[in-house]
Write a protein that holds these residues in place. Structure first.
Motif, PDB file in Angstrom:
ATOM      1  N   GLY A  52       0.740  -1.286   0.036  1.00  0.00           N
ATOM      2  CA  GLY A  52       0.252   0.208   0.069  1.00  0.00           C
ATOM      3  C   GLY A  52       0.830   1.159  -0.045  1.00  0.00           C
ATOM      4  O   GLY A  52       2.243   1.118  -0.103  1.00  0.00           O
ATOM      5  N   ASN A  53       0.431   2.415   0.419  1.00  0.00           N
ATOM      6  CA  ASN A  53       1.039   3.627   0.308  1.00  0.00           C
ATOM      7  C   ASN A  53       1.797   3.897   1.708  1.00  0.00           C
ATOM      8  O   ASN A  53       1.024   4.114   2.527  1.00  0.00           O
ATOM      9  CB  ASN A  53       0.330   4.839  -0.106  1.00  0.00           C
ATOM     10  N   GLY A  54       2.869   3.386   1.762  1.00  0.00           N
ATOM     11  CA  GLY A  54       3.609   3.230   3.134  1.00  0.00           C
ATOM     12  C   GLY A  54       3.358   2.029   4.049  1.00  0.00           C
ATOM     13  O   GLY A  54       3.646   2.362   4.991  1.00  0.00           O
ATOM     14  N   THR A  55       2.584   1.155   3.297  1.00  0.00           N
ATOM     15  CA  THR A  55       2.467  -0.157   4.069  1.00  0.00           C
ATOM     16  C   THR A  55       2.848  -1.225   3.510  1.00  0.00           C
ATOM     17  O   THR A  55       2.613  -1.310   2.294  1.00  0.00           O
ATOM     18  CB  THR A  55       0.740   0.004   4.591  1.00  0.00           C
ATOM     19  N   TYR A  86      11.151   0.648  -1.120  1.00  0.00           N
ATOM     20  CA  TYR A  86      11.430   1.173   0.308  1.00  0.00           C
ATOM     21  C   TYR A  86      12.819   1.905   0.502  1.00  0.00           C
ATOM     22  O   TYR A  86      13.831   1.564  -0.499  1.00  0.00           O
ATOM     23  CB  TYR A  86      11.808  -0.299   0.824  1.00  0.00           C
ATOM     24  N   ASN A  87      12.787   3.022   1.313  1.00  0.00           N
ATOM     25  CA  ASN A  87      13.787   4.005   1.143  1.00  0.00           C
ATOM     26  C   ASN A  87      14.735   3.772   2.212  1.00  0.00           C
ATOM     27  O   ASN A  87      15.781   4.881   2.656  1.00  0.00           O
ATOM     28  CB  ASN A  87      13.213   5.340   1.226  1.00  0.00           C
ATOM     29  N   GLY A  88      14.741   2.687   3.207  1.00  0.00           N
ATOM     30  CA  GLY A  88      15.784   2.531   4.113  1.00  0.00           C
ATOM     31  C   GLY A  88      15.343   3.350   5.688  1.00  0.00           C
ATOM     32  O   GLY A  88      15.958   3.142   6.672  1.00  0.00           O
ATOM     33  N   GLY A  89      13.888   3.883   5.513  1.00  0.00           N
ATOM     34  CA  GLY A  89      13.704   4.245   6.877  1.00  0.00           C
ATOM     35  C   GLY A  89      13.200   3.163   7.994  1.00  0.00           C
ATOM     36  O   GLY A  89      13.074   2.091   7.634  1.00  0.00           O
ATOM     37  N   ALA A  90      12.837   3.602   9.154  1.00  0.00           N
ATOM     38  CA  ALA A  90      12.536   2.668  10.053  1.00  0.00           C
ATOM     39  C   ALA A  90      11.460   1.868   9.735  1.00  0.00           C
ATOM     40  O   ALA A  90      10.184   2.684   9.303  1.00  0.00           O
ATOM     41  CB  ALA A  90      12.160   3.602  11.379  1.00  0.00           C
ATOM     42  N   VAL A  91      11.144   0.816   9.767  1.00  0.00           N
ATOM     43  CA  VAL A  91      10.097  -0.315   9.695  1.00  0.00           C
ATOM     44  C   VAL A  91       9.356  -0.571  11.006  1.00  0.00           C
ATOM     45  O   VAL A  91      10.169  -0.849  12.053  1.00  0.00           O
ATOM     46  CB  VAL A  91      10.414  -1.597   8.916  1.00  0.00           C
ATOM     47  N   SER A  92       8.181  -0.590  11.215  1.00  0.00           N
ATOM     48  CA  SER A  92       7.549  -0.936  12.421  1.00  0.00           C
ATOM     49  C   SER A  92       6.182  -1.624  12.010  1.00  0.00           C
ATOM     50  O   SER A  92       5.865  -1.802  10.965  1.00  0.00           O
ATOM     51  CB  SER A  92       7.232   0.341  13.210  1.00  0.00           C
ATOM     52  N   LEU A  93       5.678  -2.459  13.118  1.00  0.00           N
ATOM     53  CA  LEU A  93       4.524  -3.037  13.048  1.00  0.00           C
ATOM     54  C   LEU A  93       3.247  -2.254  13.641  1.00  0.00           C
ATOM     55  O   LEU A  93       3.319  -1.793  14.856  1.00  0.00           O
ATOM     56  CB  LEU A  93       4.556  -4.372  13.688  1.00  0.00           C
ATOM     57  N   SER A  94       2.369  -1.830  12.703  1.00  0.00           N
ATOM     58  CA  SER A  94       1.094  -1.132  13.128  1.00  0.00           C
ATOM     59  C   SER A  94       0.132  -1.684  13.750  1.00  0.00           C
ATOM     60  O   SER A  94      -0.701  -1.231  14.419  1.00  0.00           O
ATOM     61  CB  SER A  94       0.929  -0.070  12.016  1.00  0.00           C
ATOM     62  N   THR A 183       0.336  -5.959   9.528  1.00  0.00           N
ATOM     63  CA  THR A 183       0.606  -4.738   8.940  1.00  0.00           C
ATOM     64  C   THR A 183       1.790  -3.975   9.301  1.00  0.00           C
ATOM     65  O   THR A 183       1.775  -3.542  10.530  1.00  0.00           O
ATOM     66  CB  THR A 183      -0.907  -3.769   9.201  1.00  0.00           C
ATOM     67  N   LEU A 184       2.507  -3.586   8.341  1.00  0.00           N
ATOM     68  CA  LEU A 184       3.803  -2.908   8.589  1.00  0.00           C
ATOM     69  C   LEU A 184       3.815  -1.645   8.023  1.00  0.00           C
ATOM     70  O   LEU A 184       3.397  -1.302   7.017  1.00  0.00           O
ATOM     71  CB  LEU A 184       5.026  -3.857   7.936  1.00  0.00           C
ATOM     72  N   VAL A 185       4.384  -0.624   8.800  1.00  0.00           N
ATOM     73  CA  VAL A 185       4.726   0.877   8.017  1.00  0.00           C
ATOM     74  C   VAL A 185       5.956   0.431   7.441  1.00  0.00           C
ATOM     75  O   VAL A 185       7.194   0.273   7.882  1.00  0.00           O
ATOM     76  CB  VAL A 185       4.720   1.753   9.235  1.00  0.00           C
ATOM     77  N   VAL A 186       6.282   0.880   6.009  1.00  0.00           N
ATOM     78  CA  VAL A 186       7.394   0.538   5.409  1.00  0.00           C
ATOM     79  C   VAL A 186       7.609   1.887   4.317  1.00  0.00           C
ATOM     80  O   VAL A 186       7.057   2.122   3.401  1.00  0.00           O
ATOM     81  CB  VAL A 186       7.253  -0.624   4.315  1.00  0.00           C
ATOM     82  N   VAL A 189       7.365   2.834   0.166  1.00  0.00           N
ATOM     83  CA  VAL A 189       6.369   1.709  -0.665  1.00  0.00           C
ATOM     84  C   VAL A 189       5.368   2.238  -1.004  1.00  0.00           C
ATOM     85  O   VAL A 189       4.514   3.181  -0.386  1.00  0.00           O
ATOM     86  CB  VAL A 189       6.244   0.667   0.412  1.00  0.00           C
ATOM     87  N   THR A 190       4.906   2.057  -2.361  1.00  0.00           N
ATOM     88  CA  THR A 190       3.585   2.569  -2.971  1.00  0.00           C
ATOM     89  C   THR A 190       2.705   1.392  -3.416  1.00  0.00           C
ATOM     90  O   THR A 190       3.346   0.227  -3.227  1.00  0.00           O
ATOM     91  CB  THR A 190       3.755   3.508  -3.929  1.00  0.00           C
ATOM     92  N   VAL A 191       1.644   1.607  -3.872  1.00  0.00           N
ATOM     93  CA  VAL A 191       0.767   0.486  -4.080  1.00  0.00           C
ATOM     94  C   VAL A 191       1.246  -0.312  -5.487  1.00  0.00           C
ATOM     95  O   VAL A 191       0.901  -1.285  -6.008  1.00  0.00           O
ATOM     96  CB  VAL A 191      -0.691   1.132  -4.616  1.00  0.00           C
TER      97      VAL A 191
END
Length: 241
Positions: A52-55, A86-94, A183-186, A189-191
């Motif tokens: 998704g967009n950022g997910t 993916y731009n290398g930013g922090a990944v988290s689980l939302s 569901t991850l925040v990445v 990332v886009t659709v």
């Protein structure tokens, strides 16, 4: 499929999937499928991975039957992947939830314990490799683990063949059952992002895959469908964890 002689404490299998063209601006679910052993009796996992967009949203089902479950090594404990954008930013689980959980006593009798939300899984990254996990590498800390791995079967009734790594094993109980959704925040990332090197981790040892850079979409199509990667033959008896 070749026969292997030994099953280790962690079993990694690549879920290879054919990637179709994405509809612009619309998220598309790509299938995940892992099947090893005669009649998919060693591991049998299906699900989806969606950008998704950022997910990134992942669903997983452990499709082993009660009778096929023998050891915790067959339980899903993590998923690794790479994704374009993916731009290398922090990944988290939302968000994370499981439709059911189960407790299995020393006689192999399972009792459903209800849905779990959140599950205690975590997420993070190392370089271009992203993970969602309950048994985690990369210095990621999970609130759960070694419990809350995803077990096969219905989660109720008899697990007659379960050994001491499952039946009555307090550190490993409870287990997740049914559909696991993560569901991850990445960032970045886009659709329209595409996935590669999707790897399912089994068991109670974190073993990240050795991955290469994300290939072009045309190369990813060569992955086809089915199973690529490490799997091992299955023994009925395992030492108690």
């Amino acid at each position: 499929m070749p026969r292997f002689l030994k099953l280790k404490n962690s079993l990694l299998a690549v879920a290879a999937f054919g990637l179709l063209a994405l509809t612009h601006g619309t998220a598309k679910a790509d299938p995940i499928s892992v099947c090893t052993g005669p009649g998919c009796s060693t591991t049998n996992v299906t699900g989806t991975i969606v950008a998704g967009n950022g997910t990134v949203t992942i669903t997983l089902n452990n499709n082993l039957t009660n009778a096929q479950v023998v050891s915790v090594i067959q339980n899903v404990s993590g998923v690794y992947f790479q994704v374009s954008g993916y731009n290398g930013g922090a990944v988290s689980l939302s968000a994370s939830n499981s439709t059911q959980s189960t407790n299995i006593d020393g006689s192999g009798n399972a009792t459903l314990a209800g849905a779990v939300n959140p599950t205690g899984w975590a997420a993070g990254s190392s370089g271009s490799t992203i993970t969602a996990c309950v048994i985690c590498a990369f210095g990621i800390s999970s609130p759960a683990g070694p419990d809350q791995t995803l077990i096969g079967g219905s989660g109720s009734g008899s697990y007659a063949n379960a050994n001491g790594s499952i039946a009555g094993n307090d550190p490993h109980n409870p287990f997740l059952a049914g559909t696991l959704t993560l569901t991850l925040v990445v960032p970045g990332v886009t659709v329209n992002s595409t996935f590669s090197n999707v790897v399912i981790q089994f068991g109670t040892a974190a073993t990240p895959p050795q991955t290469q850079e994300i290939p072009e979409p045309a190369s990813m199509l060569l992955l086809g469908s089915g199973l690529i990667g490490a799997a091992a033959g299955f023994r009925r008896r395992f030492a108690k964890k």
